[in-house]
Design a protein around this motif. Structure first.
Motif, PDB file in Angstrom:
ATOM      1  N   ILE A  27      -3.647 -22.068   8.251  1.00  0.00           N
ATOM      2  CA  ILE A  27      -3.516 -21.970   6.794  1.00  0.00           C
ATOM      3  C   ILE A  27      -4.746 -21.285   6.204  1.00  0.00           C
ATOM      4  CG2 ILE A  27      -3.244 -23.290   4.661  1.00  0.00           C
ATOM      5  CD1 ILE A  27      -1.800 -25.424   6.252  1.00  0.00           C
ATOM      6  N   TYR A  28      -5.924 -21.663   6.694  1.00  0.00           N
ATOM      7  CA  TYR A  28      -7.152 -21.026   6.209  1.00  0.00           C
ATOM      8  C   TYR A  28      -7.159 -19.540   6.531  1.00  0.00           C
ATOM      9  CZ  TYR A  28     -12.042 -19.604   6.009  1.00  0.00           C
ATOM     10  OH  TYR A  28     -13.204 -18.927   5.738  1.00  0.00           O
ATOM     11  N   TYR A  29      -6.748 -19.167   7.725  1.00  0.00           N
ATOM     12  CA  TYR A  29      -6.761 -17.757   8.107  1.00  0.00           C
ATOM     13  C   TYR A  29      -5.749 -16.953   7.295  1.00  0.00           C
ATOM     14  CZ  TYR A  29      -8.728 -14.530  11.532  1.00  0.00           C
ATOM     15  OH  TYR A  29      -9.452 -13.538  12.142  1.00  0.00           O
ATOM     16  N   THR A  30      -4.618 -17.593   6.956  1.00  0.00           N
ATOM     17  CA  THR A  30      -3.660 -16.939   6.069  1.00  0.00           C
ATOM     18  C   THR A  30      -4.269 -16.707   4.693  1.00  0.00           C
ATOM     19  OG1 THR A  30      -1.818 -17.996   7.231  1.00  0.00           O
ATOM     20  CG2 THR A  30      -1.360 -17.115   5.043  1.00  0.00           C
ATOM     21  N   PHE A  31      -5.011 -17.695   4.190  1.00  0.00           N
ATOM     22  CA  PHE A  31      -5.688 -17.526   2.903  1.00  0.00           C
ATOM     23  C   PHE A  31      -6.716 -16.396   2.967  1.00  0.00           C
ATOM     24  CE2 PHE A  31      -9.477 -18.539   0.344  1.00  0.00           C
ATOM     25  CZ  PHE A  31      -8.926 -18.380  -0.924  1.00  0.00           C
ATOM     26  N   VAL A  32      -7.467 -16.335   4.067  1.00  0.00           N
ATOM     27  CA  VAL A  32      -8.440 -15.248   4.228  1.00  0.00           C
ATOM     28  C   VAL A  32      -7.734 -13.899   4.179  1.00  0.00           C
ATOM     29  CG1 VAL A  32     -10.059 -14.162   5.831  1.00  0.00           C
ATOM     30  CG2 VAL A  32     -10.118 -16.639   5.480  1.00  0.00           C
ATOM     31  N   ALA A  33      -6.613 -13.772   4.900  1.00  0.00           N
ATOM     32  CA  ALA A  33      -5.873 -12.512   4.907  1.00  0.00           C
ATOM     33  C   ALA A  33      -5.328 -12.174   3.521  1.00  0.00           C
ATOM     34  CB  ALA A  33      -4.731 -12.583   5.915  1.00  0.00           C
ATOM     35  N   SER A  34      -4.997 -13.200   2.727  1.00  0.00           N
ATOM     36  CA  SER A  34      -4.449 -12.940   1.391  1.00  0.00           C
ATOM     37  C   SER A  34      -5.501 -12.426   0.420  1.00  0.00           C
ATOM     38  CB  SER A  34      -3.825 -14.221   0.830  1.00  0.00           C
ATOM     39  OG  SER A  34      -4.821 -15.179   0.482  1.00  0.00           O
ATOM     40  N   THR A  35      -6.776 -12.467   0.805  1.00  0.00           N
ATOM     41  CA  THR A  35      -7.846 -11.980  -0.073  1.00  0.00           C
ATOM     42  C   THR A  35      -8.426 -10.652   0.412  1.00  0.00           C
ATOM     43  OG1 THR A  35      -9.559 -13.210   1.148  1.00  0.00           O
ATOM     44  CG2 THR A  35      -8.457 -14.349  -0.682  1.00  0.00           C
ATOM     45  N   THR A  40      -7.867  -3.481   5.611  1.00  0.00           N
ATOM     46  CA  THR A  40      -8.669  -4.428   6.392  1.00  0.00           C
ATOM     47  C   THR A  40      -7.800  -5.232   7.337  1.00  0.00           C
ATOM     48  OG1 THR A  40     -10.247  -4.613   4.551  1.00  0.00           O
ATOM     49  CG2 THR A  40     -10.302  -6.342   6.226  1.00  0.00           C
ATOM     50  N   ILE A  41      -6.620  -5.635   6.868  1.00  0.00           N
ATOM     51  CA  ILE A  41      -5.718  -6.425   7.712  1.00  0.00           C
ATOM     52  C   ILE A  41      -5.200  -5.599   8.879  1.00  0.00           C
ATOM     53  CG2 ILE A  41      -3.518  -7.677   7.754  1.00  0.00           C
ATOM     54  CD1 ILE A  41      -3.998  -8.413   4.847  1.00  0.00           C
ATOM     55  N   LEU A  42      -4.941  -4.314   8.650  1.00  0.00           N
ATOM     56  CA  LEU A  42      -4.390  -3.450   9.698  1.00  0.00           C
ATOM     57  C   LEU A  42      -5.444  -3.011  10.706  1.00  0.00           C
ATOM     58  CD1 LEU A  42      -1.964  -1.182   7.623  1.00  0.00           C
ATOM     59  CD2 LEU A  42      -1.395  -3.136   9.095  1.00  0.00           C
ATOM     60  N   ARG A  43      -6.730  -3.273  10.397  1.00  0.00           N
ATOM     61  CA  ARG A  43      -7.799  -2.918  11.343  1.00  0.00           C
ATOM     62  C   ARG A  43      -8.442  -4.198  11.864  1.00  0.00           C
ATOM     63  NH1 ARG A  43      -9.402   0.957   7.352  1.00  0.00           N
ATOM     64  NH2 ARG A  43     -11.114  -0.449   6.809  1.00  0.00           N
ATOM     65  N   PRO A  44      -7.917  -4.765  12.959  1.00  0.00           N
ATOM     66  CA  PRO A  44      -8.496  -5.996  13.498  1.00  0.00           C
ATOM     67  C   PRO A  44      -9.900  -5.728  14.072  1.00  0.00           C
ATOM     68  CG  PRO A  44      -6.830  -5.137  14.983  1.00  0.00           C
ATOM     69  CD  PRO A  44      -6.776  -4.287  13.737  1.00  0.00           C
ATOM     70  N   PHE A  48     -13.650 -13.428   9.077  1.00  0.00           N
ATOM     71  CA  PHE A  48     -13.478 -14.871   9.066  1.00  0.00           C
ATOM     72  C   PHE A  48     -13.657 -15.469   7.679  1.00  0.00           C
ATOM     73  CE2 PHE A  48     -14.685 -19.294  10.024  1.00  0.00           C
ATOM     74  CZ  PHE A  48     -13.625 -19.643  10.851  1.00  0.00           C
ATOM     75  N   TRP A  49     -14.268 -14.715   6.777  1.00  0.00           N
ATOM     76  CA  TRP A  49     -14.534 -15.227   5.435  1.00  0.00           C
ATOM     77  C   TRP A  49     -13.656 -14.516   4.411  1.00  0.00           C
ATOM     78  CZ3 TRP A  49     -17.052 -19.486   6.021  1.00  0.00           C
ATOM     79  CH2 TRP A  49     -17.989 -19.611   7.054  1.00  0.00           C
ATOM     80  N   PRO A  50     -13.309 -15.176   3.310  1.00  0.00           N
ATOM     81  CA  PRO A  50     -12.457 -14.551   2.283  1.00  0.00           C
ATOM     82  C   PRO A  50     -13.063 -13.265   1.738  1.00  0.00           C
ATOM     83  CG  PRO A  50     -12.644 -16.921   1.911  1.00  0.00           C
ATOM     84  CD  PRO A  50     -13.625 -16.585   2.987  1.00  0.00           C
ATOM     85  N   GLY A  51     -12.173 -12.327   1.363  1.00  0.00           N
ATOM     86  CA  GLY A  51     -12.615 -11.066   0.810  1.00  0.00           C
ATOM     87  C   GLY A  51     -12.735 -11.099  -0.700  1.00  0.00           C
TER      88      GLY A  51
END
Length: 282
Positions: A27-35, A40-44, A48-51
């Motif tokens: 859930i936390y990692y999903t929240f990080v991706a939502s920010t 950024t998401i397409l370039r792994p 680890f921290w919110p954007g």
């Protein structure tokens, strides 16, 4: 934990914390991706921290609309899903408590036959009766309507059984006292049974709200317009087979918003929920 050694207490808390971290990390990692931005998401690897795109992503999803679902905003999807979940939960409780009340406190021919007919419907989930139910909805013009989303799901043999079992624990002296005081069937129901059933109703409401919120198959069939989609259906439509065609930042925002209402319901009603499941003395 009286009599337990400090090591056992520490071990129990360590296992509990580890379990919470395992459950909460996705859930936390999903929240990080939502920010994050889509690039950024397409370039792994994903940070680890919110954007810094929290407000932009959430406002775009809620008010700007999502392209792959016809430009409908997530706010509209949340409204549709909330109406459906509330309608299913309230409808199931309303019908179940009345049917259980009639079965337990009224004497009429074939009373137990009707109860077992209701109980047998547990073996007939929506998937089994999906085609005739859909045909009825088409004939009644309920496709792409809230009534079409809610009405076929509001019958509940499980809730009827639970209310029946609870009503059977009501002392006969209480029924006789109400009758001596001149209380009719409706007054007995509203003034005595409903207050006694409030913890059961609360526990069932939590379970049935989540049941209605997470429905997938029936909303998929009964809604054709993007404006009537629930948030679970919209999440599936937003994901494309090609990563480049998927707005992953908006998918993550929608996923976060989709899990918030059920979590809030459980958190806000957890005391009533637990009491309704474990309380033996009413």
């Amino acid at each position: 934990m009286i009599g337990q050694s400090p090591f056992r207490i520490f071990l129990a808390h360590a296992v509990l914390i580890l379990g919470i971290l395992i459950v909460a990390f996705p859930i936390y990692y999903t929240f990080v991706a939502s920010t994050q931005t889509l690039q950024t998401i397409l370039r792994p690897p994903l940070p680890f921290w919110p954007g810094d795109q929290f407000w932009n992503n959430y406002s775009e999803a809620l008010f700007g609309g999502v392209g792959r679902i016809g430009g409908v905003g997530v706010g509209r999807l949340l409204l549709n899903t909330t109406i459906m979940a509330l309608g299913v939960a309230v409808g199931k409780i309303f019908i179940s408590i009345l049917s259980a009340y009639a079965i337990v406190f009224f004497r009429f021919p074939l009373r137990m036959t009707f109860f077992w007919l209701i109980f047998i419907t547990l073996m007939l989930p929506v998937e089994v009766r999906i085609l005739p139910t859909y045909k009825v909805m088409v004939d009644l013009g309920m496709i792409d309507t809230y009534a079409g989303l809610i009405i076929p799901l509001i019958a509940s043999a499980t809730a009827t059984l639970l209310f029946r079992q609870f009503f059977m624990t009501i002392p006969g002296e209480l029924v006789e006292a109400a009758r001596v005081d001149g209380a009719g069937p409706w007054r007995f129901f509203f003034d005595i049974l409903l207050p006694l059933s409030r913890t059961n109703i609360a526990a069932l409401f939590v379970i049935l709200f989540i049941y209605g919120w997470t429905q997938y198959l029936w909303p998929l069939l009964v809604t054709n317009s993007n404006n009537m989609n629930t948030i679970v259906i919209a999440l599936r439509k937003m994901v494309s087979f090609a990563d480049a065609d998927t707005q992953w930042h908006l998918v993550m925002v929608t996923a976060m918003l989709a899990i918030m209402p059920p979590i809030l319901i459980v958190v806000l009603m957890q005391r009533w929920f637990v009491r309704g499941l474990v309380e033996s003395e009413k």
